[in-house]
Design a protein around this motif. Structure first.
Motif, PDB file in Angstrom:
ATOM      1  N   GLN A  36       0.799  -1.216   0.000  1.00 26.24           N
ATOM      2  CA  GLN A  36       0.000   0.000   0.000  1.00 26.24           C
ATOM      3  C   GLN A  36       0.837   1.275   0.000  1.00 26.24           C
ATOM      4  O   GLN A  36       0.680   2.131  -0.850  1.00 26.24           O
ATOM      5  N   TYR A  37       1.731   1.434   0.948  1.00 29.07           N
ATOM      6  CA  TYR A  37       2.470   2.677   1.066  1.00 29.07           C
ATOM      7  C   TYR A  37       3.469   2.857  -0.066  1.00 29.07           C
ATOM      8  O   TYR A  37       3.751   3.983  -0.456  1.00 29.07           O
ATOM      9  N   VAL A  38       3.995   1.773  -0.595  1.00 26.64           N
ATOM     10  CA  VAL A  38       4.908   1.881  -1.733  1.00 26.64           C
ATOM     11  C   VAL A  38       4.130   2.323  -2.965  1.00 26.64           C
ATOM     12  O   VAL A  38       4.579   3.174  -3.729  1.00 26.64           O
ATOM     13  N   ALA A  39       2.952   1.767  -3.158  1.00 26.72           N
ATOM     14  CA  ALA A  39       2.120   2.143  -4.304  1.00 26.72           C
ATOM     15  C   ALA A  39       1.757   3.620  -4.249  1.00 26.72           C
ATOM     16  O   ALA A  39       1.602   4.261  -5.288  1.00 26.72           O
ATOM     17  N   ASP A  40       1.648   4.177  -3.042  1.00 26.21           N
ATOM     18  CA  ASP A  40       1.306   5.588  -2.883  1.00 26.21           C
ATOM     19  C   ASP A  40       2.521   6.514  -3.017  1.00 26.21           C
ATOM     20  O   ASP A  40       2.362   7.722  -3.072  1.00 26.21           O
ATOM     21  N   ALA A 129      -2.393 -18.939   5.341  1.00 24.95           N
ATOM     22  CA  ALA A 129      -1.189 -19.771   5.416  1.00 24.95           C
ATOM     23  C   ALA A 129      -0.725 -19.930   6.852  1.00 24.95           C
ATOM     24  O   ALA A 129      -0.023 -20.872   7.187  1.00 24.95           O
ATOM     25  N   ASN A 130      -1.097 -18.976   7.726  1.00 23.23           N
ATOM     26  CA  ASN A 130      -0.808 -19.052   9.151  1.00 23.23           C
ATOM     27  C   ASN A 130       0.674 -19.292   9.433  1.00 23.23           C
ATOM     28  O   ASN A 130       1.045 -20.234  10.126  1.00 23.23           O
ATOM     29  N   VAL A 131       1.517 -18.420   8.878  1.00 22.69           N
ATOM     30  CA  VAL A 131       2.963 -18.521   9.090  1.00 22.69           C
ATOM     31  C   VAL A 131       3.277 -18.031  10.502  1.00 22.69           C
ATOM     32  O   VAL A 131       2.937 -16.900  10.847  1.00 22.69           O
ATOM     33  N   PRO A 132       3.883 -18.889  11.322  1.00 26.82           N
ATOM     34  CA  PRO A 132       4.147 -18.468  12.703  1.00 26.82           C
ATOM     35  C   PRO A 132       5.302 -17.464  12.785  1.00 26.82           C
ATOM     36  O   PRO A 132       6.339 -17.656  12.182  1.00 26.82           O
ATOM     37  N   LEU A 133       5.065 -16.373  13.515  1.00 31.20           N
ATOM     38  CA  LEU A 133       6.118 -15.406  13.817  1.00 31.20           C
ATOM     39  C   LEU A 133       6.218 -15.314  15.329  1.00 31.20           C
ATOM     40  O   LEU A 133       5.198 -15.280  16.021  1.00 31.20           O
ATOM     41  N   SER A 134       7.429 -15.269  15.838  1.00 29.90           N
ATOM     42  CA  SER A 134       7.620 -15.119  17.283  1.00 29.90           C
ATOM     43  C   SER A 134       7.161 -13.726  17.702  1.00 29.90           C
ATOM     44  O   SER A 134       6.912 -12.858  16.869  1.00 29.90           O
ATOM     45  N   ALA A 135       7.071 -13.499  18.990  1.00 36.26           N
ATOM     46  CA  ALA A 135       6.679 -12.173  19.496  1.00 36.26           C
ATOM     47  C   ALA A 135       7.676 -11.125  19.021  1.00 36.26           C
ATOM     48  O   ALA A 135       7.295 -10.025  18.613  1.00 36.26           O
ATOM     49  N   ALA A 136       8.959 -11.465  19.064  1.00 37.08           N
ATOM     50  CA  ALA A 136       9.985 -10.533  18.582  1.00 37.08           C
ATOM     51  C   ALA A 136       9.813 -10.301  17.082  1.00 37.08           C
ATOM     52  O   ALA A 136       9.973  -9.181  16.597  1.00 37.08           O
ATOM     53  N   GLY A 137       9.473 -11.353  16.343  1.00 37.74           N
ATOM     54  CA  GLY A 137       9.252 -11.235  14.904  1.00 37.74           C
ATOM     55  C   GLY A 137       8.065 -10.338  14.597  1.00 37.74           C
ATOM     56  O   GLY A 137       8.117  -9.527  13.675  1.00 37.74           O
ATOM     57  N   ARG A 138       6.991 -10.469  15.369  1.00 36.44           N
ATOM     58  CA  ARG A 138       5.818  -9.607  15.170  1.00 36.44           C
ATOM     59  C   ARG A 138       6.167  -8.154  15.471  1.00 36.44           C
ATOM     60  O   ARG A 138       5.721  -7.235  14.785  1.00 36.44           O
ATOM     61  N   SER A 139       6.971  -7.941  16.507  1.00 37.65           N
ATOM     62  CA  SER A 139       7.386  -6.585  16.856  1.00 37.65           C
ATOM     63  C   SER A 139       8.234  -5.980  15.740  1.00 37.65           C
ATOM     64  O   SER A 139       8.040  -4.819  15.357  1.00 37.65           O
ATOM     65  N   ARG A 140       9.185  -6.767  15.217  1.00 39.82           N
ATOM     66  CA  ARG A 140      10.016  -6.271  14.110  1.00 39.82           C
ATOM     67  C   ARG A 140       9.177  -6.024  12.876  1.00 39.82           C
ATOM     68  O   ARG A 140       9.408  -5.070  12.137  1.00 39.82           O
ATOM     69  N   ALA A 141       8.180  -6.874  12.631  1.00 40.21           N
ATOM     70  CA  ALA A 141       7.290  -6.703  11.476  1.00 40.21           C
ATOM     71  C   ALA A 141       6.514  -5.396  11.592  1.00 40.21           C
ATOM     72  O   ALA A 141       6.345  -4.670  10.613  1.00 40.21           O
ATOM     73  N   ALA A 142       6.041  -5.082  12.793  1.00 38.28           N
ATOM     74  CA  ALA A 142       5.325  -3.820  13.002  1.00 38.28           C
ATOM     75  C   ALA A 142       6.251  -2.638  12.738  1.00 38.28           C
ATOM     76  O   ALA A 142       5.850  -1.642  12.132  1.00 38.28           O
ATOM     77  N   HIS A 143       7.505  -2.766  13.177  1.00 37.94           N
ATOM     78  CA  HIS A 143       8.491  -1.705  12.927  1.00 37.94           C
ATOM     79  C   HIS A 143       8.725  -1.542  11.432  1.00 37.94           C
ATOM     80  O   HIS A 143       8.838  -0.414  10.936  1.00 37.94           O
ATOM     81  N   VAL A 144       8.806  -2.641  10.700  1.00 37.37           N
ATOM     82  CA  VAL A 144       9.011  -2.585   9.249  1.00 37.37           C
ATOM     83  C   VAL A 144       7.847  -1.855   8.594  1.00 37.37           C
ATOM     84  O   VAL A 144       8.044  -0.994   7.728  1.00 37.37           O
ATOM     85  N   GLU A 146       5.891   0.396   9.914  1.00 34.82           N
ATOM     86  CA  GLU A 146       6.028   1.819  10.236  1.00 34.82           C
ATOM     87  C   GLU A 146       7.076   2.474   9.344  1.00 34.82           C
ATOM     88  O   GLU A 146       6.889   3.594   8.873  1.00 34.82           O
ATOM     89  N   GLU A 147       8.182   1.782   9.133  1.00 36.83           N
ATOM     90  CA  GLU A 147       9.250   2.310   8.288  1.00 36.83           C
ATOM     91  C   GLU A 147       8.788   2.427   6.838  1.00 36.83           C
ATOM     92  O   GLU A 147       9.125   3.389   6.148  1.00 36.83           O
ATOM     93  N   ILE A 148       8.000   1.466   6.368  1.00 39.04           N
ATOM     94  CA  ILE A 148       7.461   1.525   5.008  1.00 39.04           C
ATOM     95  C   ILE A 148       6.602   2.779   4.859  1.00 39.04           C
ATOM     96  O   ILE A 148       6.715   3.512   3.879  1.00 39.04           O
ATOM     97  N   GLU A 149       5.766   3.027   5.850  1.00 33.88           N
ATOM     98  CA  GLU A 149       4.908   4.215   5.801  1.00 33.88           C
ATOM     99  C   GLU A 149       5.753   5.486   5.798  1.00 33.88           C
ATOM    100  O   GLU A 149       5.491   6.424   5.041  1.00 33.88           O
ATOM    101  N   ARG A 150       6.774   5.527   6.617  1.00 31.19           N
ATOM    102  CA  ARG A 150       7.656   6.704   6.667  1.00 31.19           C
ATOM    103  C   ARG A 150       8.362   6.921   5.338  1.00 31.19           C
ATOM    104  O   ARG A 150       8.434   8.034   4.822  1.00 31.19           O
ATOM    105  N   LEU A 151       8.896   5.844   4.758  1.00 28.52           N
ATOM    106  CA  LEU A 151       9.596   5.956   3.486  1.00 28.52           C
ATOM    107  C   LEU A 151       8.690   6.477   2.382  1.00 28.52           C
ATOM    108  O   LEU A 151       9.115   7.241   1.525  1.00 28.52           O
TER     109      LEU A 151
END
Length: 176
Positions: A36-40, A129-144, A146-151
Motif C-alpha cells: 500500500q504505502y509503496v504504491a502511494d 497460510a498461518n505462518v508463525p512469527l515469534s513475538a519478537a518477529g511480530r514486533s520487528r514486522a510492526a516496525h518494518v 512503520e518504516e514503510i509508511e515513513r519511506l
C-alpha cells in the motif's frame, strides 16, 4: 482466498527479490503495487522504496545473535539473505549451510512466506497460510510497516548533477 493467490504472491515476491538490485525494474513491479504505502509513493522513487522495503523485511526475519546457527529460523533467514541480498546460487547456499539443495529450496519457500506475512499481514491468503512469527518477529514486522509508511512519505527531488558539482568546485576554490 484460495491458495493459488498465496502462490501468486510468493511468485511475485521471489521475482522481486531476484531483481532487488534493479530499482528501475521494481518501479512498476506487480509487488510494488501490492504494498500500500509503496504504491502511494511518488513514481520516481517507487523502485528505491520497494528495494528498501524488501531489505527491511528480510532484516526483520533475522532471529538475532543469541539464536543457535542450526535453529530452523536462523537457517531460513540465512537462505533468504544469501539468495536475495548476497545473490548466491541455491547450490552454493546449500553447500555453505551444510544442507541438501532440496532443503534449501524448502527453507527459501518458508522464508518467503514469513516475509509475505511481514509485508502483507492483512492479506487473507497470507493469514490463511498461518505462518508463525515469534513475538519478537511480530514486533520487528510492526516496525518494518512503520518504516514503510515513513519511506513512502519522504519527498524526493530532482537534482541537477552539473549544478551540484559546480557548487562543490566553487566551494573548493574558495577554500583553496
Amino acid at each position: 482466498m484460495p491458495t493459488s493467490n498465496l502462490s501468486g504472491l510468493l511468485r511475485e515476491l521471489r521475482n522481486a527479490l531476484a531483481h532487488m538490485d534493479e530499482p528501475l525494474r521494481l518501479e512498476n513491479h506487480p509487488l510494488t503495487r501490492r504494498i500500500q504505502y509503496v504504491a502511494d509513493a511518488p513514481e520516481v522513487s517507487r523502485g528505491q522504496v520497494s528495494r528498501r522495503v524488501l531489505r527491511l523485511g528480510i532484516e526483520s526475519l533475522d532471529p538475532g545473535a543469541g539464536t543457535p546457527v542450526n535453529a530452523p529460523e536462523a537457517r531460513t533467514y540465512q537462505v533468504l539473505y544469501r539468495y536475495a541480498i548476497a545473490k548466491q546460487s541455491m547450490a552454493m547456499i546449500a553447500a555453505e549451510l551444510d544442507i541438501g539443495e532440496r532443503q534449501a529450496y524448502r527453507d527459501l519457500r518458508q522464508a518467503m512466506a514469513a516475509l509475505a506475512s511481514v509485508l502483507f499481514p492483512e492479506d487473507p491468503a497470507v493469514q490463511e497460510a498461518n505462518v508463525p512469527l515469534s513475538a519478537a518477529g511480530r514486533s520487528r514486522a510492526a516496525h518494518v510497516r512503520e518504516e514503510i509508511e515513513r519511506l513512502s512519505r519522504e519527498q524526493y527531488q530532482d537534482i541537477s548533477l552539473s549544478e551540484l558539482l559546480a557548487g562543490v568546485v566553487d566551494s573548493g576554490r574558495r577554500l583553496a
